[in-house]
Every structure is written in structure tokens, then in C-alpha cells.
Design a protein around this motif. Structure first.
Motif, PDB file in Angstrom:
ATOM      1  N   GLU A  59     -28.278 -35.545  12.698  1.00 12.46           N
ATOM      2  CA  GLU A  59     -27.761 -36.499  11.842  1.00 12.46           C
ATOM      3  C   GLU A  59     -27.281 -37.973  12.503  1.00 12.46           C
ATOM      4  OE1 GLU A  59     -24.101 -35.225   9.583  1.00 12.46           O
ATOM      5  OE2 GLU A  59     -24.735 -32.970   9.714  1.00 12.46           O
ATOM      6  N   LEU A  60     -27.892 -39.213  11.845  1.00 12.86           N
ATOM      7  CA  LEU A  60     -27.904 -40.263  12.449  1.00 12.86           C
ATOM      8  C   LEU A  60     -27.243 -41.298  11.578  1.00 12.86           C
ATOM      9  CD1 LEU A  60     -28.090 -42.189  15.152  1.00 12.86           C
ATOM     10  CD2 LEU A  60     -30.570 -42.343  14.079  1.00 12.86           C
ATOM     11  N   TYR A  61     -26.312 -42.034  11.599  1.00 18.81           N
ATOM     12  CA  TYR A  61     -25.749 -43.031  11.081  1.00 18.81           C
ATOM     13  C   TYR A  61     -25.664 -44.270  11.841  1.00 18.81           C
ATOM     14  CZ  TYR A  61     -24.377 -38.583   8.943  1.00 18.81           C
ATOM     15  OH  TYR A  61     -24.285 -37.381   8.308  1.00 18.81           O
ATOM     16  N   ALA A  62     -25.820 -45.266  10.739  1.00 21.45           N
ATOM     17  CA  ALA A  62     -25.655 -46.836  11.100  1.00 21.45           C
ATOM     18  C   ALA A  62     -24.562 -47.089  12.039  1.00 21.45           C
ATOM     19  CB  ALA A  62     -25.726 -47.755  10.046  1.00 21.45           C
ATOM     20  N   ASP A  63     -23.365 -46.403  11.800  1.00 18.68           N
ATOM     21  CA  ASP A  63     -22.202 -46.362  12.650  1.00 18.68           C
ATOM     22  C   ASP A  63     -21.252 -45.495  12.003  1.00 18.68           C
ATOM     23  OD1 ASP A  63     -21.316 -47.480   9.962  1.00 18.68           O
ATOM     24  OD2 ASP A  63     -21.369 -49.619  10.495  1.00 18.68           O
ATOM     25  N   ARG A  64     -20.085 -45.517  12.803  1.00 18.98           N
ATOM     26  CA  ARG A  64     -18.843 -44.398  12.576  1.00 18.98           C
ATOM     27  C   ARG A  64     -18.452 -44.826  11.042  1.00 18.98           C
ATOM     28  NH1 ARG A  64     -15.826 -39.941  14.744  1.00 18.98           N
ATOM     29  NH2 ARG A  64     -14.546 -39.440  12.975  1.00 18.98           N
ATOM     30  N   ALA A  65     -18.451 -45.781  10.253  1.00 22.39           N
ATOM     31  CA  ALA A  65     -17.952 -45.960   9.102  1.00 22.39           C
ATOM     32  C   ALA A  65     -18.887 -45.329   8.120  1.00 22.39           C
ATOM     33  CB  ALA A  65     -17.934 -47.480   8.790  1.00 22.39           C
ATOM     34  N   ALA A  66     -20.195 -45.304   8.483  1.00 24.25           N
ATOM     35  CA  ALA A  66     -21.393 -44.858   7.659  1.00 24.25           C
ATOM     36  C   ALA A  66     -21.333 -43.086   7.529  1.00 24.25           C
ATOM     37  CB  ALA A  66     -22.760 -45.037   7.817  1.00 24.25           C
ATOM     38  N   PHE A  67     -20.830 -42.672   8.639  1.00 24.38           N
ATOM     39  CA  PHE A  67     -20.460 -41.167   8.920  1.00 24.38           C
ATOM     40  C   PHE A  67     -19.272 -40.792   8.142  1.00 24.38           C
ATOM     41  CE2 PHE A  67     -17.896 -37.921  10.948  1.00 24.38           C
ATOM     42  CZ  PHE A  67     -18.898 -36.786  10.781  1.00 24.38           C
ATOM     43  N   ASP A  68     -18.353 -41.775   8.017  1.00 28.90           N
ATOM     44  CA  ASP A  68     -17.163 -41.582   7.162  1.00 28.90           C
ATOM     45  C   ASP A  68     -17.579 -41.554   5.842  1.00 28.90           C
ATOM     46  OD1 ASP A  68     -15.578 -41.399   9.645  1.00 28.90           O
ATOM     47  OD2 ASP A  68     -14.863 -43.208   9.723  1.00 28.90           O
ATOM     48  N   VAL A  69     -18.287 -42.380   5.216  1.00 32.71           N
ATOM     49  CA  VAL A  69     -18.813 -42.348   4.057  1.00 32.71           C
ATOM     50  C   VAL A  69     -19.366 -41.227   3.528  1.00 32.71           C
ATOM     51  CG1 VAL A  69     -20.275 -43.549   2.370  1.00 32.71           C
ATOM     52  CG2 VAL A  69     -18.853 -44.713   3.811  1.00 32.71           C
ATOM     53  N   HIS A  70     -20.358 -40.649   4.523  1.00 30.45           N
ATOM     54  CA  HIS A  70     -20.938 -39.295   4.198  1.00 30.45           C
ATOM     55  C   HIS A  70     -19.739 -38.161   4.081  1.00 30.45           C
ATOM     56  CE1 HIS A  70     -23.498 -35.939   5.007  1.00 30.45           C
ATOM     57  NE2 HIS A  70     -22.714 -35.476   5.895  1.00 30.45           N
ATOM     58  N   GLU A  71     -18.873 -38.168   5.099  1.00 29.78           N
ATOM     59  CA  GLU A  71     -17.974 -37.207   4.691  1.00 29.78           C
ATOM     60  C   GLU A  71     -17.215 -37.125   3.602  1.00 29.78           C
ATOM     61  OE1 GLU A  71     -16.838 -34.737   7.860  1.00 29.78           O
ATOM     62  OE2 GLU A  71     -19.096 -34.895   7.547  1.00 29.78           O
ATOM     63  N   ALA A  72     -17.002 -38.119   3.081  1.00 30.18           N
ATOM     64  CA  ALA A  72     -16.342 -38.361   1.780  1.00 30.18           C
ATOM     65  C   ALA A  72     -17.016 -38.053   0.472  1.00 30.18           C
ATOM     66  CB  ALA A  72     -15.590 -39.833   1.514  1.00 30.18           C
ATOM     67  N   GLN A  73     -18.322 -37.901   0.774  1.00 33.42           N
ATOM     68  CA  GLN A  73     -19.334 -37.485  -0.572  1.00 33.42           C
ATOM     69  C   GLN A  73     -18.834 -36.017  -1.167  1.00 33.42           C
ATOM     70  OE1 GLN A  73     -21.006 -39.969  -2.011  1.00 33.42           O
ATOM     71  NE2 GLN A  73     -20.205 -41.501  -0.631  1.00 33.42           N
ATOM     72  N   PRO A  74     -19.048 -36.257  -2.307  1.00 31.97           N
ATOM     73  CA  PRO A  74     -18.638 -34.913  -3.075  1.00 31.97           C
ATOM     74  C   PRO A  74     -19.689 -33.885  -2.510  1.00 31.97           C
ATOM     75  CG  PRO A  74     -18.637 -36.433  -4.787  1.00 31.97           C
ATOM     76  CD  PRO A  74     -19.172 -37.229  -3.483  1.00 31.97           C
ATOM     77  N   HIS A  75     -20.924 -34.144  -2.278  1.00 31.53           N
ATOM     78  CA  HIS A  75     -21.784 -33.237  -1.823  1.00 31.53           C
ATOM     79  C   HIS A  75     -21.618 -32.591  -0.474  1.00 31.53           C
ATOM     80  CE1 HIS A  75     -23.746 -36.998  -1.242  1.00 31.53           C
ATOM     81  NE2 HIS A  75     -24.052 -36.683  -0.054  1.00 31.53           N
ATOM     82  N   THR A  76     -21.011 -33.482   0.245  1.00 33.76           N
ATOM     83  CA  THR A  76     -20.804 -33.230   1.742  1.00 33.76           C
ATOM     84  C   THR A  76     -19.380 -32.274   1.829  1.00 33.76           C
ATOM     85  OG1 THR A  76     -21.669 -35.212   2.566  1.00 33.76           O
ATOM     86  CG2 THR A  76     -20.175 -33.914   4.164  1.00 33.76           C
ATOM     87  N   LYS A  77     -18.382 -32.690   0.940  1.00 30.34           N
ATOM     88  CA  LYS A  77     -17.144 -31.575   0.782  1.00 30.34           C
ATOM     89  C   LYS A  77     -17.577 -30.354   0.190  1.00 30.34           C
ATOM     90  CE  LYS A  77     -14.032 -35.513   0.018  1.00 30.34           C
ATOM     91  NZ  LYS A  77     -13.029 -36.193  -0.745  1.00 30.34           N
ATOM     92  N   HIS A  78     -18.599 -30.632  -0.680  1.00 29.50           N
ATOM     93  CA  HIS A  78     -18.783 -28.895  -1.030  1.00 29.50           C
ATOM     94  C   HIS A  78     -19.566 -28.079  -0.039  1.00 29.50           C
ATOM     95  CE1 HIS A  78     -20.296 -26.146  -4.069  1.00 29.50           C
ATOM     96  NE2 HIS A  78     -21.532 -26.108  -3.245  1.00 29.50           N
ATOM     97  N   PHE A  79     -20.474 -28.716   0.704  1.00 32.94           N
ATOM     98  CA  PHE A  79     -21.240 -28.424   1.650  1.00 32.94           C
ATOM     99  C   PHE A  79     -20.109 -27.633   2.772  1.00 32.94           C
ATOM    100  CE2 PHE A  79     -22.704 -28.165   6.162  1.00 32.94           C
ATOM    101  CZ  PHE A  79     -23.743 -27.387   6.101  1.00 32.94           C
ATOM    102  N   LEU A  80     -18.976 -28.473   3.187  1.00 35.94           N
ATOM    103  CA  LEU A  80     -18.130 -28.195   4.104  1.00 35.94           C
ATOM    104  C   LEU A  80     -17.209 -26.899   3.541  1.00 35.94           C
ATOM    105  CD1 LEU A  80     -17.212 -31.489   5.554  1.00 35.94           C
ATOM    106  CD2 LEU A  80     -18.815 -29.929   6.774  1.00 35.94           C
ATOM    107  N   ALA A  81     -17.059 -26.970   2.277  1.00 30.24           N
ATOM    108  CA  ALA A  81     -16.043 -25.980   1.851  1.00 30.24           C
ATOM    109  C   ALA A  81     -16.839 -24.444   1.661  1.00 30.24           C
ATOM    110  CB  ALA A  81     -15.741 -26.200   0.475  1.00 30.24           C
ATOM    111  N   GLN A  82     -18.162 -24.552   1.497  1.00 29.98           N
ATOM    112  CA  GLN A  82     -18.714 -23.355   1.398  1.00 29.98           C
ATOM    113  C   GLN A  82     -19.482 -22.937   2.463  1.00 29.98           C
ATOM    114  OE1 GLN A  82     -18.855 -21.859  -1.911  1.00 29.98           O
ATOM    115  NE2 GLN A  82     -17.359 -23.506  -2.386  1.00 29.98           N
ATOM    116  N   ARG A  83     -19.768 -23.560   3.265  1.00 27.61           N
ATOM    117  CA  ARG A  83     -20.703 -23.124   4.645  1.00 27.61           C
ATOM    118  C   ARG A  83     -20.130 -22.012   5.306  1.00 27.61           C
ATOM    119  NH1 ARG A  83     -19.559 -27.505   9.475  1.00 27.61           N
ATOM    120  NH2 ARG A  83     -17.212 -27.122   9.425  1.00 27.61           N
ATOM    121  N   GLY A  84     -18.721 -21.844   5.466  1.00 24.48           N
ATOM    122  CA  GLY A  84     -17.980 -20.864   6.050  1.00 24.48           C
ATOM    123  C   GLY A  84     -18.488 -19.079   5.843  1.00 24.48           C
ATOM    124  N   ARG A  85     -18.800 -19.324   4.698  1.00 18.72           N
ATOM    125  CA  ARG A  85     -19.033 -17.844   4.181  1.00 18.72           C
ATOM    126  C   ARG A  85     -20.416 -17.133   4.880  1.00 18.72           C
ATOM    127  NH1 ARG A  85     -19.651 -18.465  -2.229  1.00 18.72           N
ATOM    128  NH2 ARG A  85     -17.645 -19.589  -1.826  1.00 18.72           N
TER     129      ARG A  85
END
Length: 106
Positions: A59-85
């Protein structure tokens, strides 16, 4: 260097069934990443040769703020919540870009 922020994530999956389900989860997540994240310059999923139960994200982001935007997205939150299984292990390496050739900055 202030521009460019990345990470490499190595996911070890429990078994073949988990790998198939994880790949489906990734496909859904990628749809969100490609449609809603202009600061995400690269988001690639790899299967290392000879390691069918491993996935490596680059993963490559324009800057740390862009990464933070990615982490706040619903699709990312869903991935993070489900991946552990599906996982046996996960290893994350954060990267600061110091040079090279890559996607144009936005």
C-alpha cells in the motif's frame, strides 16, 4: 521525507477455505479502495510464489493523512473487522518513501 507513506502487510491464512474467503473479502475491499480514495496511490494484493496460504499487501499513500483517510473508510473498517477469522498470523511493516519510481503524486 514528508511525502509518501506506505506499508507492507503479510497475512498468513489458516487453510485453503480461509484463503478463498479472505480473497473474497479482499475483492470487496478493493472495490471501495479504487472508487473512493484519491490519496491511495497503490493498493496491491499479492500471493507469493510457492506460498498459497500467504497474501502480501503493498500500500502506498500520498502521505500519512491519506492513509488515515483510508483507515476511516467503511470498506476498510469492514475488512479490519472481518479479517481475523481467516488469519493464522499478520505482520505489518510501515514504510517512509525516500526515493524511487512510482505512481504520480496527486
Amino acid at each position: 521525507m514528508g511525502e509518501g507513506f506506505g506499508l507492507v502487510v503479510r497475512f498468513s491464512l489458516r487453510d485453503q477455505d480461509s484463503a478463498m474467503a479472505f480473497d473474497e473479502l479482499c475483492a470487496t475491499t478493493l472495490e471501495g479502495v479504487t472508487g473512493a480514495e484519491p490519496g491511495t496511490l497503490a493498493y496491491l494484493v499479492h500471493v507469493p510464489v510457492g506460498e498459497p496460504l500467504v497474501r502480501v499487501f503493498y500500500e502506498l499513500y500520498a502521505d500519512r493523512a491519506a492513509f488515515d483517510v483510508h483507515e476511516a473508510q467503511p470498506h476498510t473498517k469492514h475488512f479490519l473487522a472481518q479479517r481475523g477469522r481467516y488469519l493464522a498470523d499478520v505482520e505489518v511493516t510501515f514504510l517512509d518513501v525516500v526515493g524511487g519510481k512510482g505512481a504520480a503524486r496527486r
